[in-house]
Motif scaffolding. Sequence first.
Motif, mmCIF file in Angstrom:
data_model
loop_
_atom_site.group_PDB
_atom_site.id
_atom_site.type_symbol
_atom_site.label_atom_id
_atom_site.label_comp_id
_atom_site.label_asym_id
_atom_site.label_seq_id
_atom_site.Cartn_x
_atom_site.Cartn_y
_atom_site.Cartn_z
ATOM 1 N N ILE A 106 0.850 -1.185 0.000
ATOM 2 C CA ILE A 106 0.000 0.000 0.000
ATOM 3 C C ILE A 106 0.889 1.239 0.000
ATOM 4 N N PRO A 107 0.752 2.121 -0.969
ATOM 5 C CA PRO A 107 1.603 3.319 -1.033
ATOM 6 C C PRO A 107 1.388 4.222 0.172
ATOM 7 N N PRO A 108 2.332 5.132 0.421
ATOM 8 C CA PRO A 108 2.148 6.100 1.512
ATOM 9 C C PRO A 108 0.864 6.900 1.328
ATOM 10 N N ALA A 109 0.279 7.312 2.445
ATOM 11 C CA ALA A 109 -0.979 8.066 2.397
ATOM 12 C C ALA A 109 -0.833 9.350 1.596
ATOM 13 N N SER A 110 0.359 9.935 1.608
ATOM 14 C CA SER A 110 0.580 11.184 0.873
ATOM 15 C C SER A 110 0.402 10.980 -0.622
ATOM 16 N N LEU A 111 0.792 9.814 -1.125
ATOM 17 C CA LEU A 111 0.625 9.543 -2.557
ATOM 18 C C LEU A 111 -0.832 9.291 -2.901
ATOM 19 N N LEU A 112 -1.523 8.539 -2.032
ATOM 20 C CA LEU A 112 -2.928 8.253 -2.300
ATOM 21 C C LEU A 112 -3.771 9.515 -2.191
ATOM 22 N N SER A 113 -3.409 10.439 -1.300
ATOM 23 C CA SER A 113 -4.195 11.661 -1.134
ATOM 24 C C SER A 113 -4.002 12.635 -2.276
ATOM 25 N N ASN A 114 -2.990 12.382 -3.117
ATOM 26 C CA ASN A 114 -2.743 13.274 -4.248
ATOM 27 C C ASN A 114 -3.653 12.990 -5.438
ATOM 28 N N THR A 115 -4.446 11.913 -5.342
ATOM 29 C CA THR A 115 -5.352 11.606 -6.435
ATOM 30 C C THR A 115 -6.392 12.707 -6.582
ATOM 31 N N THR A 116 -6.674 13.101 -7.792
ATOM 32 C CA THR A 116 -7.618 14.188 -8.046
ATOM 33 C C THR A 116 -9.041 13.656 -8.058
ATOM 34 N N ALA A 117 -9.967 14.563 -8.157
ATOM 35 C CA ALA A 117 -11.378 14.180 -8.202
ATOM 36 C C ALA A 117 -11.799 13.709 -9.594
ATOM 37 N N LYS A 118 -10.855 13.638 -10.495
ATOM 38 C CA LYS A 118 -11.157 13.235 -11.861
ATOM 39 C C LYS A 118 -11.701 11.806 -11.900
ATOM 40 N N GLN A 119 -12.705 11.598 -12.727
ATOM 41 C CA GLN A 119 -13.307 10.279 -12.908
ATOM 42 C C GLN A 119 -12.983 9.783 -14.308
ATOM 43 N N ASP A 120 -12.417 8.570 -14.406
ATOM 44 C CA ASP A 120 -12.083 7.995 -15.709
ATOM 45 C C ASP A 120 -13.108 6.943 -16.091
ATOM 46 N N THR A 121 -13.481 6.949 -17.360
ATOM 47 C CA THR A 121 -14.472 6.012 -17.883
ATOM 48 C C THR A 121 -13.846 5.167 -18.984
ATOM 49 N N ILE A 122 -13.999 3.851 -18.858
ATOM 50 C CA ILE A 122 -13.398 2.912 -19.804
ATOM 51 C C ILE A 122 -14.495 2.010 -20.359
ATOM 52 N N ASN A 130 -17.060 -14.525 -21.396
ATOM 53 C CA ASN A 130 -17.296 -13.814 -20.124
ATOM 54 C C ASN A 130 -16.132 -12.964 -19.650
ATOM 55 N N ALA A 131 -15.241 -12.561 -20.539
ATOM 56 C CA ALA A 131 -14.127 -11.703 -20.151
ATOM 57 C C ALA A 131 -14.464 -10.240 -20.428
ATOM 58 N N ILE A 132 -13.964 -9.338 -19.575
ATOM 59 C CA ILE A 132 -14.115 -7.902 -19.770
ATOM 60 C C ILE A 132 -13.012 -7.432 -20.709
ATOM 61 N N GLN A 133 -13.370 -7.157 -21.947
ATOM 62 C CA GLN A 133 -12.401 -6.783 -22.983
ATOM 63 C C GLN A 133 -12.361 -5.270 -23.146
ATOM 64 N N VAL A 134 -11.155 -4.714 -23.023
ATOM 65 C CA VAL A 134 -10.961 -3.268 -23.127
ATOM 66 C C VAL A 134 -10.035 -2.978 -24.300
ATOM 67 N N THR A 135 -10.486 -2.103 -25.197
ATOM 68 C CA THR A 135 -9.629 -1.661 -26.292
ATOM 69 C C THR A 135 -8.606 -0.664 -25.753
ATOM 70 N N SER A 136 -7.333 -0.965 -25.967
ATOM 71 C CA SER A 136 -6.252 -0.174 -25.389
ATOM 72 C C SER A 136 -5.290 0.264 -26.476
ATOM 73 N N VAL A 137 -4.753 1.462 -26.322
ATOM 74 C CA VAL A 137 -3.807 2.008 -27.293
ATOM 75 C C VAL A 137 -2.467 2.232 -26.601
ATOM 76 N N ILE A 138 -1.408 1.651 -27.180
ATOM 77 C CA ILE A 138 -0.061 1.745 -26.612
ATOM 78 C C ILE A 138 0.775 2.693 -27.455
ATOM 79 N N ASN A 139 1.404 3.650 -26.783
ATOM 80 C CA ASN A 139 2.303 4.613 -27.437
ATOM 81 C C ASN A 139 1.651 5.324 -28.616
ATOM 82 N N ASN A 140 0.334 5.544 -28.496
ATOM 83 C CA ASN A 140 -0.449 6.285 -29.507
ATOM 84 C C ASN A 140 -0.550 5.575 -30.848
ATOM 85 N N GLY A 196 -9.893 4.114 -22.727
ATOM 86 C CA GLY A 196 -10.939 5.107 -22.542
ATOM 87 C C GLY A 196 -10.296 6.446 -22.214
ATOM 88 N N THR A 197 -10.761 7.089 -21.141
ATOM 89 C CA THR A 197 -10.165 8.370 -20.746
ATOM 90 C C THR A 197 -8.984 8.193 -19.796
#
Length: 393
Positions: A106-122, A130-140, A196-197
Motif C-alpha cells: 500500500i503506497p504512503p498516504a501522501s501519494l494516495l491523497s494526491n489523487t484528483t477528483a477526476k473520474q475515468d471512464t473505460i 465472459n471476459a471484460i475486454q478493453v480496447t487499449s492504445v499503446i504509445n499512440n 478510454g479516458t
Amino acid sequence: MKYIFLFVPFLLIQSVFAQSKLPVIKATSKNVAINDGGHLDKNAWSLNPKIKLDVFTADRTRKTKWVTFYTDIDSIRVKVKPGTKYNFVVILNGRDSFYTQIASAIPPASLLSNTTAKQDTIPFTLTAYNAIQVTSVINNTDTLNLHFDLTSFDFHLTKDAISKKTKLLSNQPDALVGKTTPNYNNLNKVFKLQMGTLVLNNPEVIPTVITAHDMDGRFGWNLFEGKQVEIDYDHSLLIIHSKLPKALKGYVKSKLDFTHSYAYIKGTFEIADKKFTGNFLMDIGSEQALILDSTWVGRQGFSKGLKVIKTSVLHDPRGVKYETRTVLSPVFKLNGFGLTNIPTLILGSKNPSGFEINYLGNDLFKRFNIILDFKNDYIYLKPNKLTSLKYRA
C-alpha cells in the motif's frame, strides 16, 4: 519477486543509501527465504546483481506485520506498516553488495491523497467467454485488446501480441542457431497506455503466455490501489473513481479481504439443511461460474449427493492436466443475494494458485454491478440485467 516492480535510477539509490548507515546482513548463497507475516517461502528470493535496488513488496494488508529475510547464515526482521519501506544491504561472500528494500504493497498516504477528483471512464465489451475486454492504445499507435483481471497484477502482454501487434520487440542475433530471435527481456519502452479516458504513463510491460480467450494481455487490480472501481455491466463501463460514488441505492456492502495480495470475498452454499461458507477469489477472466478447491471440497464434505452434470480434463498453458467434475449447486448466496442451480466446477487435483482458495468466475459475477473500494477495502454488489441469463454449462 512480488507483484509491484520498482525501478529506481542508480544516482537516486546512491543518494538514498548514503544518507544513513544501513543495516547489513551476510550471505554465502544467493538464495533467500522470506517469512511474510507468518507465511514462510523457502524459495522466495534470489540476489540479482543486475538490479541496483531490489524491492520485495510484502503481501498486501492494512495491518502491521513482521517480514523476515533469511540468508544461509544471517537474517533481518522488519516491521512493515502500510505505506512504509525499509532499506538494508546484503553482503555476499564478503565482497558483493546487494541493496535491498522491503516495501508495503500500500503506497504512503501522501501519494494516495494526491489523487484528483477526476473520474475515468473505460468502455468494455463482455466477450462470449465472459471476459471484460478493453480496447487499449499503446504509445499512440498500437491497438490491443486487454482484459481486466482481479486475480492479476500490473500490466501484461502476451508474447504473441508483442511480436505481431506492437513495435516493442527488440531482436538479437542467436549465435547458436545463426538467426535473430525474440528478446522479451529487452522490450522497447511503453511510455503511454490509454484505455478510454484513463492514461497510464510509463507502465512496466511484463510478457506472459497466460490470458483470457482471444486477448492480447491483461491489467490487474493493483493499478487502482486507493481508488474505487465500478464495473457497470448494464452500460458496459469501467468507471474509476477517486471518491466513493454517492448513488449506492440497491447495492449491498461487505468486507473485501486479501490473501497473498489477492482480493477475496465470502460466499455460502445452501444444500438441504447444511451451509458451506468459503473464501472466493474473483476471477473475472474465467468463463466459469464457480470453481472449488479440491482440498476445501474434501474437508467440507461439500459435494455429497449433488448431481454431476459434466466431467472433463483441462490443461493450463504450461500443459499441466487438471481432471474436473461439474456439479449443480442448488443455492449460492453472495452478499445476501441468492442464486440457484449454478454449475460448480470442482478441481480434481492441487489448486494451481498454490494455496487453498475457491473462485468466482465471471459467468456468475457478471450478474452484478460491482463497486470495488480499494481505499477502504469493501465491495458493493447490486443485481443487474444479466441476472436471469442461463449459465454456460
